[in-house]
Design an enzyme around this catalytic site. Sequence first.
Site, PDB file in Angstrom:
ATOM      1  N   ASP A 107       0.832  -1.199   0.000  1.00  0.00           N
ATOM      2  CA  ASP A 107       0.000   0.000   0.000  1.00  0.00           C
ATOM      3  C   ASP A 107       0.873   1.259   0.000  1.00  0.00           C
ATOM      4  O   ASP A 107       1.637   1.500   0.923  1.00  0.00           O
ATOM      5  CB  ASP A 107      -0.907  -0.007   1.228  1.00  0.00           C
ATOM      6  CG  ASP A 107      -2.069   0.958   1.108  1.00  0.00           C
ATOM      7  OD1 ASP A 107      -1.909   2.010   0.460  1.00  0.00           O
ATOM      8  OD2 ASP A 107      -3.146   0.663   1.660  1.00  0.00           O
ATOM      9  N   SER A 113      -7.154   3.595  -1.869  1.00  0.00           N
ATOM     10  CA  SER A 113      -6.840   2.177  -1.668  1.00  0.00           C
ATOM     11  C   SER A 113      -8.027   1.265  -1.951  1.00  0.00           C
ATOM     12  O   SER A 113      -7.845   0.141  -2.416  1.00  0.00           O
ATOM     13  CB  SER A 113      -6.347   1.946  -0.232  1.00  0.00           C
ATOM     14  OG  SER A 113      -5.092   2.540  -0.041  1.00  0.00           O
ATOM     15  N   THR A 119      -7.843  -2.158   1.926  1.00  0.00           N
ATOM     16  CA  THR A 119      -7.317  -3.258   1.114  1.00  0.00           C
ATOM     17  C   THR A 119      -7.826  -4.627   1.556  1.00  0.00           C
ATOM     18  O   THR A 119      -8.382  -5.368   0.741  1.00  0.00           O
ATOM     19  CB  THR A 119      -5.781  -3.214   1.082  1.00  0.00           C
ATOM     20  OG1 THR A 119      -5.376  -1.972   0.482  1.00  0.00           O
ATOM     21  CG2 THR A 119      -5.213  -4.375   0.281  1.00  0.00           C
ATOM     22  N   HIS A 156       1.921   9.343   3.680  1.00  0.00           N
ATOM     23  CA  HIS A 156       1.051  10.475   4.003  1.00  0.00           C
ATOM     24  C   HIS A 156       1.723  11.416   4.994  1.00  0.00           C
ATOM     25  O   HIS A 156       1.593  12.640   4.886  1.00  0.00           O
ATOM     26  CB  HIS A 156      -0.266   9.981   4.607  1.00  0.00           C
ATOM     27  CG  HIS A 156      -1.252   9.470   3.612  1.00  0.00           C
ATOM     28  ND1 HIS A 156      -1.750  10.235   2.586  1.00  0.00           N
ATOM     29  CD2 HIS A 156      -1.854   8.253   3.495  1.00  0.00           C
ATOM     30  CE1 HIS A 156      -2.617   9.525   1.876  1.00  0.00           C
ATOM     31  NE2 HIS A 156      -2.699   8.319   2.408  1.00  0.00           N
ATOM     32  N   ASP A 158      -1.378  -0.595  -4.599  1.00  0.00           N
ATOM     33  CA  ASP A 158      -2.670  -0.036  -4.993  1.00  0.00           C
ATOM     34  C   ASP A 158      -2.492   1.354  -5.586  1.00  0.00           C
ATOM     35  O   ASP A 158      -3.254   1.785  -6.437  1.00  0.00           O
ATOM     36  CB  ASP A 158      -3.643  -0.011  -3.814  1.00  0.00           C
ATOM     37  CG  ASP A 158      -3.014   0.524  -2.539  1.00  0.00           C
ATOM     38  OD1 ASP A 158      -1.845   0.956  -2.567  1.00  0.00           O
ATOM     39  OD2 ASP A 158      -3.686   0.496  -1.493  1.00  0.00           O
ATOM     40  N   HIS A 159      -1.445   2.048  -5.128  1.00  0.00           N
ATOM     41  CA  HIS A 159      -1.083   3.381  -5.605  1.00  0.00           C
ATOM     42  C   HIS A 159       0.215   3.758  -4.905  1.00  0.00           C
ATOM     43  O   HIS A 159       0.678   3.042  -4.008  1.00  0.00           O
ATOM     44  CB  HIS A 159      -2.164   4.417  -5.269  1.00  0.00           C
ATOM     45  CG  HIS A 159      -2.537   4.422  -3.812  1.00  0.00           C
ATOM     46  ND1 HIS A 159      -1.705   4.958  -2.836  1.00  0.00           N
ATOM     47  CD2 HIS A 159      -3.595   3.915  -3.147  1.00  0.00           C
ATOM     48  CE1 HIS A 159      -2.264   4.786  -1.650  1.00  0.00           C
ATOM     49  NE2 HIS A 159      -3.414   4.142  -1.804  1.00  0.00           N
TER      50      HIS A 159
END
Length: 546
Positions: free
Chosen positions: A51, A92, A160, A293, A331-332
């Site tokens: 993730d 996500s 997720t 983040h 996922d990104h």
Amino acid sequence: MRKKVIGRICSTVMVCSLLAAGNGTTYASGANNSDAPTNKSVKNVILFITDGMSLSDVNLARWYQGGQALAMDKYFSGLVRTYSTDSLTTDSAAGATAYATGHKVKSETVSILPDRITMPFVGAVKPEDVNKPLPTIMDAARMAGKSTGTVFTCELTDATPATFLSHAYTRDNAQSIAEQMVYSGVDVLLGGGSGYLVPGKEDINRKDGEDLTKILKSNGYEYVTDKAGLMNSKTNKIWGLFNPEALDADFDLNPQKQPSLAEMTKVAIEKLSQNDNGFILMVEASQIDWYGHDNDPVGIMSETLAFDKAFKAAVDFAEKDGNTAVLSVSDHATGGLNMTNYDSTKDLVSVLKKAKHTSYYIEGSINEHNFKKVLADNYGLSDLTKEEADQVRLGMKDNLSPVIGKILGNKIGVTFSTDDHTSEEVGLFAYHPANYKPTDFVNSGVIQNTDVNKYIQEVTGLNLAQLQDTLYVSSDKFKAKGATITLDKTDKTNPVVVVKKAGQVLKLPIDKNIAILDGKTTKLNVLTVMIKDKVWISQDALDLIL
């Protein structure tokens, strides 16, 4: 629980010029690849989802080791595009749904067809199928007699893991998601979030008064909450939740109490591989995203290296087994980490190696009086300038993580472009015993996230398209049989669909996989779920009414 930021569109997006796949198409047809091996089939698939991990994160982790190769490096295979149906930058839930179901969906939704499509190359959805639950690869595996498992370091209700075992219009519907996961039929589930299963006074606790751990035990699961319980487990049907919320980062965890991601992965493989029909296992390195983040390079390194150890454990098994494919995707990406260091490796490593813990570890123990000592002991930051000290004081009142990240970053040439998700392509790492990889399936080095799921279907022989037409149906189909349908909301937190016809009374509790027909309880193939006031049921539930 730390607040996770939901992805917004980054203002500096580079859009790849290649025309890409939507829900039903790929870059190219793998069927025309004459160079692909004939022995594509495998019995088992281990899918890692890192993730938030970007290739720059991997680069930083590699330099932390003095530039030495990571275990994953050998298996780098290509790039994956991650956009959702309504955004260049996915969250996500939509990102993981693509891997779980083979469909691109709307951001923040969990394994349901989209009600909003604004991006190109995405197939249209029939009006009657809007928000319909999508069968997942776990559903297909379970119905084919394979074992299934999920491993993660976040809470079980996080986006997720939720996409593989539940369905929701919003990823924030934790109460519903937790119950669906308990009734999902998954064989092995290991991670964090025990507080989401039990009643209590905390925000995360159940508001309906149900103790879902009792449901697990009544359904034959072993339920453990510490590392010793996991390592001493004798069953192949187990839930292990090792913290009320997320697990600690690898740099921070107490190895006597919490298992590492690699340890959980090894245990899951050991248990799932007892099934002669094979297994599907999803392993998420959850918190690379969180530290992205918060712009914490130490946390990113911690969780990227933890993933690398788990990935190595999976490949070691696969190489010995000879019938297992191992994949890793993100996922990104998150945070936009940049390295602009013009110094030597020694200068970089000398700073990084002084970092003993992530920024989350010192939360709650750092204060105005001790912050200089805490930062010196945990990061080697013994020479704070007045400006840096002032920034730390402000950070302690709001969010200290990016402050520490910036101070460290100034020393090692690491900066972040955002505190959000980004739209860049993410790395694909793959092992297959015959060296047949998703890039071979698609005939392109850049693939769609949905292609990963389709590749898994191909190599395992599973078929989600067949299930999509038969597994979930609208509860309105009861009316075509002459039945009446009502929603019993006597217990507002646990509504029940009630179907009546010619003396038959069928009850279908929402978020559960059970049917009660004339007082007799039977298990269903999938859950009964309610998406935006519309109820979706299992086909075998419909068949109970004559």
